[in-house]
Write a protein that holds these residues in place. Structure first.
Motif, short mmCIF file in Angstrom:
data_model
loop_
_atom_site.label_atom_id
_atom_site.label_comp_id
_atom_site.label_asym_id
_atom_site.label_seq_id
_atom_site.Cartn_x
_atom_site.Cartn_y
_atom_site.Cartn_z
N LEU A 1 0.76 -0.80 0.36
CA LEU A 1 0.43 0.42 -0.32
C LEU A 1 1.22 0.88 0.28
O LEU A 1 0.77 2.01 -1.08
CB LEU A 1 -0.93 -0.08 1.50
CG LEU A 1 -2.03 0.64 1.33
CD1 LEU A 1 -3.59 0.61 -0.19
CD2 LEU A 1 -2.95 0.33 2.54
N PRO A 2 1.90 1.13 0.88
CA PRO A 2 2.70 2.78 0.58
C PRO A 2 2.96 3.15 -0.13
O PRO A 2 3.61 4.45 -1.07
CB PRO A 2 3.67 2.36 2.25
CG PRO A 2 2.60 1.93 3.32
CD PRO A 2 2.64 0.70 2.41
N GLY A 3 3.98 1.93 -0.64
CA GLY A 3 4.83 2.07 -1.98
C GLY A 3 4.00 2.28 -3.12
O GLY A 3 4.84 2.85 -3.96
N MET A 4 2.92 1.42 -3.70
CA MET A 4 2.36 1.85 -4.35
C MET A 4 1.22 3.00 -4.57
O MET A 4 1.22 3.72 -5.66
CB MET A 4 0.80 0.60 -4.96
CG MET A 4 1.66 0.07 -5.50
SD MET A 4 2.28 -0.54 -6.49
CE MET A 4 0.96 -0.12 -7.42
N CYS A 5 1.41 3.72 -3.75
CA CYS A 5 0.88 5.18 -3.30
C CYS A 5 2.09 6.64 -3.88
O CYS A 5 1.56 7.36 -4.86
CB CYS A 5 0.84 5.42 -1.68
SG CYS A 5 -1.19 5.28 -1.45
N ALA A 6 3.01 5.78 -3.12
CA ALA A 6 3.86 6.30 -4.04
C ALA A 6 4.65 6.29 -5.32
O ALA A 6 4.89 7.47 -6.16
CB ALA A 6 5.65 6.23 -3.15
N ILE B 1 8.26 -2.32 2.68
CA ILE B 1 8.09 -0.39 2.40
C ILE B 1 9.27 0.61 2.59
O ILE B 1 9.35 1.04 1.77
CB ILE B 1 7.11 -0.36 3.97
CG1 ILE B 1 5.70 -0.21 3.75
CG2 ILE B 1 7.28 1.77 3.93
CD1 ILE B 1 4.96 -0.39 5.37
N VAL B 2 10.47 -0.19 3.42
CA VAL B 2 11.65 1.09 3.42
C VAL B 2 12.35 0.88 1.90
O VAL B 2 13.19 1.74 1.26
CB VAL B 2 12.47 0.32 4.38
CG1 VAL B 2 13.24 -0.16 4.17
CG2 VAL B 2 13.84 2.29 4.35
N GLN B 3 12.43 -1.20 1.44
CA GLN B 3 13.06 -1.23 0.22
C GLN B 3 12.74 -0.43 -1.07
O GLN B 3 12.58 -1.36 -2.31
CB GLN B 3 12.80 -2.57 0.24
CG GLN B 3 14.55 -2.59 0.90
CD GLN B 3 15.73 -2.21 1.22
OE1 GLN B 3 16.41 -1.17 1.67
NE2 GLN B 3 16.47 -3.07 0.87
N MET B 4 12.61 0.59 -1.56
CA MET B 4 11.80 0.72 -2.35
C MET B 4 12.58 0.57 -4.07
O MET B 4 13.61 0.85 -3.41
CB MET B 4 10.77 1.86 -2.29
CG MET B 4 9.70 2.16 -1.02
SD MET B 4 8.21 0.97 -2.13
CE MET B 4 8.09 1.64 -3.86
N PRO B 5 12.38 0.84 -4.68
CA PRO B 5 13.37 1.50 -5.88
C PRO B 5 13.61 2.92 -6.72
O PRO B 5 12.90 3.47 -5.31
CB PRO B 5 12.41 0.53 -7.12
CG PRO B 5 10.88 0.55 -7.02
CD PRO B 5 10.76 0.55 -5.22
N SER B 6 14.75 2.26 -6.46
CA SER B 6 15.42 4.30 -6.97
C SER B 6 14.68 5.27 -7.58
O SER B 6 13.69 4.45 -8.42
CB SER B 6 16.42 3.64 -7.66
OG SER B 6 16.29 5.79 -8.09
N GLY B 7 13.86 6.06 -7.04
CA GLY B 7 12.88 7.67 -7.96
C GLY B 7 11.59 6.73 -6.84
O GLY B 7 10.71 7.78 -7.46
N ILE B 8 10.99 6.03 -6.14
CA ILE B 8 9.60 5.88 -5.48
C ILE B 8 10.08 5.56 -3.98
O ILE B 8 10.17 4.91 -3.65
CB ILE B 8 9.03 4.72 -6.83
CG1 ILE B 8 9.17 4.42 -7.48
CG2 ILE B 8 8.13 4.21 -5.53
CD1 ILE B 8 8.11 5.91 -8.61
N PRO B 9 10.12 7.12 -3.38
CA PRO B 9 10.58 7.30 -1.78
C PRO B 9 9.48 6.73 -1.31
O PRO B 9 8.62 7.50 -1.72
CB PRO B 9 11.45 8.16 -2.28
CG PRO B 9 11.09 9.87 -2.63
CD PRO B 9 10.98 8.87 -3.99
#
Length: 170
Positions: free
Chosen positions: A70-75, A101-109
């Motif tokens: 959920l957080p990553g897709m929001c971002a 949540i913390v291990q997001m790909p570059s560009g999507i913090p």
């Protein structure tokens, strides 16, 4: 108008997410709160994230457990800050949520607080908003001052009572 969206994947997350809402209320920040499962109702989720900017939101606080998408897709969809709250899980103690949540790909913090860190998510959202709101900044300064006063009062009580009596009163 609400400036913060608070979204959680399940009502089991409510006790943690309520802490974010409580802090925002205390600081006078308007918010909207809802429950959306990114996995079980992706169409509802996409509409939520796509419409957040047009609603005037400046920050989304998203809490999720386990796979915690959920957080990553929001971002990935919302162009402004997203704060992720990893939820404690029975299988891995929340580490699965934290890493997801913390291990997001570059560009999507995703700004990520501690496992179960609802209050800190609310404070962080308020601090983000305070960069362009002097009145909110002053309320945050008072909030911090009040925290300091609470610690000072506890230290004075400990000095007066001694640790054994202090522990009896907790």
């Amino acid at each position: 108008m609400a400036k913060v969206g608070i979204v959680m994947g399940s009502d089991s997350d409510m006790p943690v997410m309520a802490k974010a809402a409580d802090v925002l209320e205390e600081l006078g920040v308007e918010y909207e709160m809802t429950i959306i499962s990114a996995h079980r109702e992706p169409d509802v989720f996409f509409e939520y994230a796509k419409s957040a900017e047009s609603k005037g939101w400046k920050v989304i606080i998203a809490g999720a457990g386990m796979a915690a998408h959920l957080p990553g897709m929001c971002a990935a969809i919302f162009p402004m800050p997203v704060i992720g709250i990893p939820m404690h899980t029975t299988s891995l103690g929340g580490r699965d949520s934290l890493y997801s949540i913390v291990q997001m790909p570059s560009g999507i913090p995703v700004a990520t607080v501690a496992i179960g860190g609802g209050a800190n998510a609310g404070i962080l959202a308020a601090k983000i908003l305070a960069t362009s709101d002097d009145a909110l900044l002053e309320r945050l300064k008072k909030y911090s001052s009040d925290l300091k006063d609470q610690v000072v009062a506890k230290a004075e009580k400990l000095d007066k009572l001694g640790y054994k009596e202090y522990m009896k009163q907790k």
